[in-house]
Design an enzyme around this catalytic site. Sequence first.
Site, PDB file in Angstrom:
ATOM      1  N   ASP A  17       7.341   0.652   0.776  1.00  0.00           N
ATOM      2  CA  ASP A  17       6.112   0.231   1.430  1.00  0.00           C
ATOM      3  C   ASP A  17       5.029  -0.051   0.384  1.00  0.00           C
ATOM      4  O   ASP A  17       4.765   0.793  -0.485  1.00  0.00           O
ATOM      5  CB  ASP A  17       5.668   1.384   2.355  1.00  0.00           C
ATOM      6  CG  ASP A  17       4.531   0.996   3.265  1.00  0.00           C
ATOM      7  OD1 ASP A  17       4.792   0.300   4.268  1.00  0.00           O
ATOM      8  OD2 ASP A  17       3.380   1.393   2.976  1.00  0.00           O
ATOM      9  N   GLU A  69       8.279  -4.324  -0.098  1.00  0.00           N
ATOM     10  CA  GLU A  69       7.433  -4.802   0.988  1.00  0.00           C
ATOM     11  C   GLU A  69       6.046  -5.085   0.413  1.00  0.00           C
ATOM     12  O   GLU A  69       5.117  -4.311   0.568  1.00  0.00           O
ATOM     13  CB  GLU A  69       7.346  -3.770   2.124  1.00  0.00           C
ATOM     14  CG  GLU A  69       6.630  -4.297   3.357  1.00  0.00           C
ATOM     15  CD  GLU A  69       5.213  -3.761   3.564  1.00  0.00           C
ATOM     16  OE1 GLU A  69       4.575  -4.200   4.532  1.00  0.00           O
ATOM     17  OE2 GLU A  69       4.732  -2.912   2.788  1.00  0.00           O
TER      18      GLU A  69
END
Lengths: 672, 672
Positions: B390, B419
């Site tokens: 993330d 990401e």
Amino acid sequence: MQADGRKRVVIEGVAPEMDAGHFPVKRTVGDRVRVEADVFGDGHDHVMAWLLYRYVPHGPQNGQAPGPWQQVKMTALGNDRWAGEFAVTELGAYQYTVAGEVDHFETWRSDLEKRIAAGQEIDVDLLNGAKLVEEAASRAGEADAKELRRWAARLKAGGPSTQKSAQEAALDEALLALVERYPDEAKITLYERVLPVRVERERARFSGWYELFPRSAGAIPFAHGTFADVEARLEYVAGLGFDVLYMPPIHPIGRSFRKGKNNAVTAEPGDVGSPWAIGAAEGGHTDILPELGTLKDFQRLRQKAEALGIELALDIAFQCSPDHPWVRRHPLWFKHRADGTIQYAENPPKKYQDIYPLDFESEDWEGLWKALHGVFLYWIEQGVKIFRVDNPHTKAFGFWEWCIGEIQADYPEVIFLAEAFTRPRVMERLAKLGYSQSYTYFTWRNSKEELTEYLTELTQTEVKEYLRPNFWPNTPDILPLSLQTGGLALFQARLVLAATMSSNYGVYGPAYEALEHEPLRPGAEEYLHSEKYEIRSWTWDAKRPIPQLMKKLNAARRAHAALQANEHVVFHETDNPHLIAYSKQTADGGDTVLTVVNLDPYNTQSGWVTLALWKLGMDEDASYEVYDLLSEERYLWHGGRNFVELNPEKIPAHVLSVRKSVRTEKDFDYYR
Amino acid sequence: MQADGRKRVVIEGVAPEMDAGHFPVKRTVGDRVRVEADVFGDGHDHVMAWLLYRYVPHGPQNGQAPGPWQQVKMTALGNDRWAGEFAVTELGAYQYTVAGEVDHFETWRSDLEKRIAAGQEIDVDLLNGAKLVEEAASRAGEADAKELRRWAARLKAGGPSTQKSAQEAALDEALLALVERYPDEAKITLYERVLPVRVERERARFSGWYELFPRSAGAIPFAHGTFADVEARLEYVAGLGFDVLYMPPIHPIGRSFRKGKNNAVTAEPGDVGSPWAIGAAEGGHTDILPELGTLKDFQRLRQKAEALGIELALDIAFQCSPDHPWVRRHPLWFKHRADGTIQYAENPPKKYQDIYPLDFESEDWEGLWKALHGVFLYWIEQGVKIFRVDNPHTKAFGFWEWCIGEIQADYPEVIFLAEAFTRPRVMERLAKLGYSQSYTYFTWRNSKEELTEYLTELTQTEVKEYLRPNFWPNTPDILPLSLQTGGLALFQARLVLAATMSSNYGVYGPAYEALEHEPLRPGAEEYLHSEKYEIRSWTWDAKRPIPQLMKKLNAARRAHAALQANEHVVFHETDNPHLIAYSKQTADGGDTVLTVVNLDPYNTQSGWVTLALWKLGMDEDASYEVYDLLSEERYLWHGGRNFVELNPEKIPAHVLSVRKSVRTEKDFDYYR
């Protein structure tokens, strides 16, 4: 793990950077080096970037300590790209690299502006900022530290009554500038390579070469000319405006297998041989052909030339005639055939038995390298500072890198021109490893498309950082097909192209001025009665059309800085394929020269030239004067689209100084 | 001076080469690495070039000795460019570089041919050649040396009677090959850098991701789902054909400043909070939210998934809720405000008080790096081999380079997906420093021009060497504007584009299948009732149109190697701006898939598609069958120009397997 993981900025995509920094970018004294890089950190923090540079006295080979690193703040171009530039003011070598760091104070300041705009409570933020200012103070000298602490105190005052002052302080540009002067050095990222710059003198960038054979310079037709005869031609060459006088090899010429006139396999008695068949009983590469004169005569010629603003360029051709002293003294420097004889030059099935190439795979390669280096040193000691090197691509690259590096470290004023008419990668490599200038394919680029593509490659790709073109319309080796049939108009057109497309250009003058165009045989690019093999007798008459044009072109080049570099070249659209139009402009936009050439030597060609005025920093509706540096006529032009007609029987080119000072319509609006 | 000046070949322009060899190019097991380089020497001698490569067991970080260097002869492409390739067959790291040398024997041989053709005397030349053969013999092993000496003897036999045999020997290909096996190592030039390759497993290149929130996987509507509930959904996901099941963070969720439904600033009792607000009394990044189950439950889920050919991917989000154990145990890992509180996440003026970012400028950065590395190691020990990371762009680049490097050295099978929806240079950097796959801008590229430009950049520039795109039409964070109004047809079109443009693709499945398209507010790209903040209840019905399409697309991807990589992407002209057509082909040309998509979700669009057949290795006049992998219809197409009509109410795309086996007119000519 890296030494300090707190360095959060990364630097990549630095340009220019040749071969990961192996080779330098090239500049001349007074030039600027513009550097771009991708500089960014993780997250949303702002970053700052610096371009670092320093002078390295007389090249890295010398033991002297480099100068201190200077720094320039770089400017964000968007998309994480940054740019900065510095001037190179000294001959020799410079280095540069890029540094970056997270700019905590600027990040804080920018966030604070958003908080204020949103009407948020900012008490703690002001204290956060004060802490950053105090940290900067701890890294600053006494005076600035005191100043920074005063700012911090204003930020910390807080409370409703002082918040206005604190806010003003927080957003004061002076505070930002002061804090940014004291970054936290532990967290600065340095780019992983230090990149080199080679700085040469102006003549490496801007020169006009005139080539002549001293033996044909005599006053008595067909008698062997001397250095004294060349002296007598200096006024003529200087009058045409050239500043480099280049002479083919001046050394003793071999007698074994000497070539006769028109490259005949056997010489007749009295044939003078090729100056490139170097070496005889009289000596080799550091000796002078007795017929030309003595070293003293050479010195007098050199000094007289210099007094007229002309430098002598010597031709260094590292190959030997079978009579060269090295052949007996250093047999290891040559390749031997299985029958014990020395291998002569060949391009099978062609044989050049008058020439022995040097063997760069010799066991005594070190001895050979030192001897060749010694040849340059000898002539440098005689005051020669420009060398045109013959066929450098047939000598080991490693030798050139070492030899030119050594010489440029000790004599950064020495200029080398590579005479390598060969494949692109080879020509580029020679330029990368030190040659100041390079002969080019210009000689064979004739059409508008060819010229446009080639000049674009040379001036608008990475090649421009290290290869300085020198455009020659002819050489004693090359009479291009175009000149064989084009007549005076084409001789004129090619001269204009060479002189205005490339800031370095040259011409094998006597033959060019005489419009020599007969080839040795149909389809060949060699001159009939080439001076390479015989003495010619020339008319040194400056009133002929070509000398007149040379004079005008060289005067234009001296008067116009735009023609003294290959910066900001723009090709402009014409609606006639025979008309080519291009401009050059100085970096500051202060000088612009537009050249339009009719490439058809037989017919008058006319058409509309559409100037990309926006690329020249001009309004599309500008009115401006163009002054023809050849015809001395002036025209008032309006907007980009203008009509041009060039009659090859008069002169096939305009070389126009674009004078932007004429008022534009906007100016008139202003005064209305 | 260089160590041995007799090395006459230079090597430059090696490609691929990322940042002067700082970063590896990426491949997967079984791939080939094609390397090009400029290799040339001085003069006219021929050169030979080799590509050298070796396997480096488990990455350079490990102490194991690298494998032996292998060599491949490179092929001349012309203009001094050479190419070679090698296969990477092992997980981990490889290295490659280029070597070159003057090929004296081949030069001699080629010259000899010219001499023979010109009818020249070649006695001495044959002896010269024999000497080269004998030199090779002196470097060869016993058997080859003997063989080479036999050849040399034939060359030396000389004289009119044996010259024919000597000539034949001289030009024998076998002799050439044998001599070239024994170059003079002292004169070999090695390229100045050794360049790295990172080899990952096939799934790094070819994967279909399905994202779901385990807490919404329950059978009882709106009851908190568990790992056991996810187990029950595995058959469904496997049935659709996906092979990676990706779950948002499974760790304890913070209670302080917990966000309510629809990202409300305060949570209502019972609100489950965002899984990305990691850490609570129950633990942090190596713990499991008790409501989901235990580590044992997780293990059972993982094993059951693997039995169905599905790998679990964990979401690693390096940030903490204020309740995370690290906050108390490692206060140095967080930034502190001037008032002593810990700095929460912000994007001024927005505040995210439920999240504390980690401070990568911490004095204890080493402790922090080790702890984060430890999180990966912990889950790797639990059998997880795929991590979706993330916001990696908000953590220090240096950390990722070290952490991924460490992990890939020990566990080369581990795959990382970045990401990072951020600026291009940042996304590229993350890919360079080790991420196996990257989220992309695909989510926002809608028009034919945008898609063409973007896929071209990803597959046809240097980016392809290190950044593996993973195309997602939606994520829990992103409901793109296009999906909000496009209806089923656009959901279908975007799915087809993702699955056929990129060999890695993924979808936030339950919402996509349900055609969720209501934004939180007009103009926002966030889902209304986002699963990030609440439990949702989904219908797991495979008969709906989207699951049906997923099934067909994933089956097509499994059956067609062309869709399993991003090689040889060609865009084909269409005369309708709503129709996009592109093909993918395997390196051997054996499999070709052509996709045509109607980008207009409202209207039937038709037009002519003009296939660039020559780019597909097909004749311009070929007849061939295209088989639609979605509709199972077949068409016989002739030549490049074919008519296509796509009705969005039926299905807005063709995914066509191009079957070249149909005879071309040439074949018919052949049989006539």
